[in-house]
Design an enzyme around this catalytic site. Structure first.
Site, PDB file in Angstrom:
ATOM      1  N   LYS A  86       0.869  -1.184   0.000  1.00 15.45           N
ATOM      2  CA  LYS A  86       0.000   0.000   0.000  1.00 15.45           C
ATOM      3  C   LYS A  86       0.896   1.221   0.000  1.00 15.45           C
ATOM      4  O   LYS A  86       1.849   1.301   0.786  1.00 15.45           O
ATOM      5  CB  LYS A  86      -0.867  -0.027   1.278  1.00 15.45           C
ATOM      6  CG  LYS A  86      -1.840   1.123   1.383  1.00 15.45           C
ATOM      7  CD  LYS A  86      -3.195   0.777   0.768  1.00 15.45           C
ATOM      8  CE  LYS A  86      -4.045   1.971   0.475  1.00 15.45           C
ATOM      9  NZ  LYS A  86      -3.804   2.601  -0.846  1.00 15.45           N
ATOM     10  N   LYS A 122       5.263   1.886  -3.179  1.00 16.06           N
ATOM     11  CA  LYS A 122       5.190   3.244  -3.739  1.00 16.06           C
ATOM     12  C   LYS A 122       5.437   3.128  -5.240  1.00 16.06           C
ATOM     13  O   LYS A 122       6.055   2.162  -5.684  1.00 16.06           O
ATOM     14  CB  LYS A 122       6.270   4.134  -3.101  1.00 16.06           C
ATOM     15  CG  LYS A 122       5.998   5.616  -3.202  1.00 16.06           C
ATOM     16  CD  LYS A 122       5.037   6.104  -2.133  1.00 16.06           C
ATOM     17  CE  LYS A 122       4.591   7.522  -2.404  1.00 16.06           C
ATOM     18  NZ  LYS A 122       3.826   8.099  -1.296  1.00 16.06           N
ATOM     19  N   ASP A 162      -0.416  10.766  -4.558  1.00 15.26           N
ATOM     20  CA  ASP A 162       0.728  11.438  -3.915  1.00 15.26           C
ATOM     21  C   ASP A 162       0.944  12.705  -4.745  1.00 15.26           C
ATOM     22  O   ASP A 162      -0.003  13.164  -5.423  1.00 15.26           O
ATOM     23  CB  ASP A 162       1.969  10.522  -3.924  1.00 15.26           C
ATOM     24  CG  ASP A 162       3.115  11.063  -3.064  1.00 15.26           C
ATOM     25  OD1 ASP A 162       3.004  11.015  -1.822  1.00 15.26           O
ATOM     26  OD2 ASP A 162       4.111  11.581  -3.615  1.00 15.26           O
ATOM     27  N   ASN A 236      -2.749  19.037  -1.743  1.00 15.29           N
ATOM     28  CA  ASN A 236      -3.728  18.327  -0.903  1.00 15.29           C
ATOM     29  C   ASN A 236      -3.389  18.400   0.593  1.00 15.29           C
ATOM     30  O   ASN A 236      -4.233  18.778   1.406  1.00 15.29           O
ATOM     31  CB  ASN A 236      -3.806  16.864  -1.380  1.00 15.29           C
ATOM     32  CG  ASN A 236      -4.639  16.005  -0.459  1.00 15.29           C
ATOM     33  OD1 ASN A 236      -4.136  15.413   0.492  1.00 15.29           O
ATOM     34  ND2 ASN A 236      -5.932  15.976  -0.696  1.00 15.29           N
TER      35      ASN A 236
HETATM   36  P1  NDP Z   1       0.227  17.809  -4.222  1.00 17.14           P
HETATM   37  O1  NDP Z   1       0.715  17.452  -5.584  1.00 17.14           O
HETATM   38  O2  NDP Z   1      -1.216  17.954  -3.982  1.00 17.14           O
HETATM   39  O3  NDP Z   1       0.957  19.132  -3.714  1.00 17.14           O
HETATM   40  C1  NDP Z   1       2.344  19.222  -3.644  1.00 17.14           C
HETATM   41  C2  NDP Z   1       2.718  20.625  -3.250  1.00 17.14           C
HETATM   42  O4  NDP Z   1       4.120  20.688  -3.025  1.00 17.14           O
HETATM   43  C3  NDP Z   1       2.421  21.647  -4.336  1.00 17.14           C
HETATM   44  O5  NDP Z   1       2.191  22.880  -3.746  1.00 17.14           O
HETATM   45  C4  NDP Z   1       3.738  21.641  -5.128  1.00 17.14           C
HETATM   46  O6  NDP Z   1       3.964  22.819  -5.878  1.00 17.14           O
HETATM   47  C5  NDP Z   1       4.745  21.538  -4.005  1.00 17.14           C
HETATM   48  N1  NDP Z   1       5.951  20.872  -4.513  1.00 17.14           N
HETATM   49  C6  NDP Z   1       6.042  19.647  -5.084  1.00 17.14           C
HETATM   50  N2  NDP Z   1       7.307  19.379  -5.442  1.00 17.14           N
HETATM   51  C7  NDP Z   1       8.013  20.473  -5.096  1.00 17.14           C
HETATM   52  C8  NDP Z   1       9.369  20.821  -5.196  1.00 17.14           C
HETATM   53  N3  NDP Z   1      10.273  19.980  -5.744  1.00 17.14           N
HETATM   54  N4  NDP Z   1       9.750  22.026  -4.706  1.00 17.14           N
HETATM   55  C9  NDP Z   1       8.844  22.885  -4.148  1.00 17.14           C
HETATM   56  N5  NDP Z   1       7.534  22.609  -4.034  1.00 17.14           N
HETATM   57  C10 NDP Z   1       7.134  21.431  -4.493  1.00 17.14           C
HETATM   58  O7  NDP Z   1       0.860  16.667  -3.275  1.00 17.14           O
HETATM   59  P2  NDP Z   1       0.417  16.257  -1.800  1.00 17.14           P
HETATM   60  O8  NDP Z   1      -0.075  17.436  -1.048  1.00 17.14           O
HETATM   61  O9  NDP Z   1      -0.420  15.052  -1.916  1.00 17.14           O
HETATM   62  O10 NDP Z   1       1.811  15.772  -1.197  1.00 17.14           O
HETATM   63  C11 NDP Z   1       2.707  16.646  -0.500  1.00 17.14           C
HETATM   64  C12 NDP Z   1       3.667  15.849   0.347  1.00 17.14           C
HETATM   65  O11 NDP Z   1       2.918  15.060   1.287  1.00 17.14           O
HETATM   66  C13 NDP Z   1       4.548  14.835  -0.405  1.00 17.14           C
HETATM   67  O12 NDP Z   1       5.787  14.725   0.263  1.00 17.14           O
HETATM   68  C14 NDP Z   1       3.785  13.539  -0.235  1.00 17.14           C
HETATM   69  O13 NDP Z   1       4.621  12.411  -0.385  1.00 17.14           O
HETATM   70  C15 NDP Z   1       3.271  13.687   1.179  1.00 17.14           C
HETATM   71  N6  NDP Z   1       2.134  12.859   1.537  1.00 17.14           N
HETATM   72  C16 NDP Z   1       0.965  12.923   0.826  1.00 17.14           C
HETATM   73  C17 NDP Z   1      -0.105  12.146   1.203  1.00 17.14           C
HETATM   74  C18 NDP Z   1      -1.440  12.254   0.543  1.00 17.14           C
HETATM   75  O14 NDP Z   1      -2.391  11.649   1.068  1.00 17.14           O
HETATM   76  N7  NDP Z   1      -1.599  12.998  -0.522  1.00 17.14           N
HETATM   77  C19 NDP Z   1       0.012  11.169   2.301  1.00 17.14           C
HETATM   78  C20 NDP Z   1       1.255  11.253   3.035  1.00 17.14           C
HETATM   79  C21 NDP Z   1       2.271  12.050   2.638  1.00 17.14           C
HETATM   80  P3  NDP Z   1       3.700  22.817  -7.454  1.00 17.14           P
HETATM   81  O15 NDP Z   1       2.221  22.890  -7.592  1.00 17.14           O
HETATM   82  O16 NDP Z   1       4.425  24.017  -7.959  1.00 17.14           O
HETATM   83  O17 NDP Z   1       4.283  21.543  -7.972  1.00 17.14           O
END
Ligand code: NDP
Length: 449
Positions: A86, A122, A162, A236
């Site tokens: 998962k 993953k 993710d 998210n």
């Molecule tokens: P989203 O794609 O919804 O949002 C990601 C955010 O982070 C956006 O604002 C994006 O900006 C920014 N971002 C991504 N990559 C970079 C980078 N290299 N440098 C600067 N900003 C960046 O993803 P999530 O909110 O789902 O995920 C965010 C984090 O949380 C990740 O680490 C993920 O692994 C972790 N996570 C997510 C879960 C989930 O349920 N969704 C569960 C547990 C952990 P931009 O729009 O410009 O790309």
């Protein structure tokens, strides 16, 4: 460096993110391994760091201009000792085996901490959804699933979203899987309402993160009420973390994306958060537009030459990094401490570099590692699987209550494990040890496989 770590690094050359995640866990579980000869004899740590299966495949699709595009696709099936694999799918140009292996490795412990029967996995692709039309995203998702469908299943491996994979992408991939397999099963989580999705799943990671922080503060007879909070990201996790912070009376003042960050000294109110959600989820715009709309805010573009991110130097009480890995370095950690931050809870996976964690702990910052504090997302995915298996769906309140209980359970088991191994109050050590012991015992019981 121990010879065990060295041999793992040598076997996985050049995979810096994977090395970082493995070293971070090993440093805290080494004591446990030394105390338990059965773990050494069965080479548990060596086995945990080697994926059970790593699938790499070609994804070919046609863009709107009629040109053929080729991307890389992956699924890392890391560990199935306690349940089906998962873990999410990430679509981002930076995706490579090192990043996916670090995420899959972290996922083993995170999933174990939830108390639900889920193994670690993953996957993803170097496809960049940014700037692509809906039609292009759909064709990519269908092409990606045409291969991934051969390796997943609702009792085998259940991916979720993710970075770059939200409700839209899950919908396209689920549709493609259903058509190819000719069956309706809960093979993905994060599905929409009315076709197998669970209420609260979109909110779960951000809400769970804030519940975790609430538990940490309650240990010290404190609360989030009135606290100024730095949040990074605007996707998210960041969106729903801010939503819950507002509900609990805290004041988020920052948000960011890959182009820079906004600072709103007056606070990001719920009306302003609605603007961010529409901007990011529907218009797929940039965070700089927030500062165009609200005069109380300023936008600061990323300075790639700078050795730190000035966002982490803003005065605040709490910090919630919710964007991506390695977004807080040692200089940022020092700035956070100087700015008065007393609690840092990770919404993203591994957003804090190892030396920055050491710095925070040294300064007495209450630090929660992502594998514990962001586990609410996968926990609610687990609840979605239970609802899919049973065909019975719970109300918002029921799911939210279970999420709160799970986050409290994770919090308490981190504290208990930290106490048991003489590192009282250290959530980082507690999370690694509690997750490790559960999976290690299952692996020992199942023999040498
Ligand atoms: P989203 O794609 O919804 O949002 C990601 C955010 O982070 C956006 O604002 C994006 O900006 C920014 N971002 C991504 N990559 C970079 C980078 N290299 N440098 C600067 N900003 C960046 O993803 P999530 O909110 O789902 O995920 C965010 C984090 O949380 C990740 O680490 C993920 O692994 C972790 N996570 C997510 C879960 C989930 O349920 N969704 C569960 C547990 C952990 P931009 O729009 O410009 O790309």
């Amino acid at each position: 460096m121990s010879s065990l770590l060295k041999s793992i690094f040598d076997r996985n050359p050049g995979e810096s993110e994977f090395h970082q995640a493995v070293e971070e866990v090993y440093e805290t579980v080494e004591k446990v391994i030394k105390k338990n000869p059965q773990y050494q004899k069965a080479k548990i740590f060596e086995r945990m760091t080697e994926p059970e299966r790593l699938i790499s495949f070609r994804v070919t699709w046609v863009d709107d201009k009629g040109d053929v595009q080729v991307n890389k696709g992956y699924r890392v099936q890391m560990n199935s000792a306690i349940g089906p694999y998962k873990g999410g799918l990430r679509f981002h140009p930076s995706v490579n085996p090192s990043i996916l292996k670090f995420l899959a490795f972290e996922q083993i412990f995170k999933n174990a901490l939830t108390g639900l029967p889920m193994g670690g996995g993953k996957g993803g692709s170097d496809f960049n959804p940014k700037g692509k039309s809906d039609g292009e995203v759909m064709r990519f998702c269908q092409a990606f699933m045409s291969e991934l469908s051969k390796h997943i299943g609702h009792r085998l491996d259940v991916p979720a979203g993710d970075i770059g994979v939200g409700g839209r992408e899950i919908g396209y991939m689920f549709g493609a899987y259903k058509k190819m397999q000719n069956e309706f099963t809960g093979v993905l989580t994060g599905k929409g309402q009315g076709w197998g999705g669970s209420l609260i799943r979109p909110e779960a990671t951000g809400y769970g993160l804030v519940y975790f922080a609430q538990n940490m503060l309650a240990e010290q007879n404190d609360s989030l009420n009135g606290k100024t909070c730095l949040v990074s990201g605007s996707g998210n996790v960041a969106q729903f973390a801010m939503k819950k912070l507002l509900i609990l009376g805290a004041k988020p003042v920052t948000a960011s994306d890959s182009s820079g960050y906004i600072y709103d000294e007056d606070g990001i109110s719920s009306e302003k958060l609605d603007f961010i959600m529409e901007l990011k989820n529907e218009k797929r715009g940039r965070i700089s537009e927030y500062a165009d709309k609200f005069k109380s805010a300023k936008f600061f573009a990323n300075d790639t030459k700078s050795d730190h991110n000035p966002m982490w130097a803003i005065k605040a009480d709490c910090a919630f990094p919710c964007a991506t890995q390695n977004e807080i370095n040692i200089k940022d950690a020092k700035n956070l401490i100087a700015g008065g931050v007393k609690l840092l809870a990770e919404g993203a996976n591994m957003p804090t570099m190892s030396d920055a964690i050491v710095e925070l702990l040294k300064a007495g910052v209450n630090y929660a590692p992502g594998k514990a504090s962001n586990a609410g997302g996968v926990a609610t995915s687990g609840l979605e699987m239970v609802q899919n298996y049973s065909g019975i769906y719970w109300t918002r309140e029921e799911v939210d209550t279970r999420l709160r209980e799970i986050m409290k359970g994770i919090h308490d088991s981190c504290l208990q494990a930290s106490k048991e191994y003489g590192m009282d109050g250290n959530y980082q050590a507690g999370a690694n040890i509690a997750g490790f012991v559960k999976v290690a015992n299952a692996m020992v019981a199942q023999g040498i496989i």
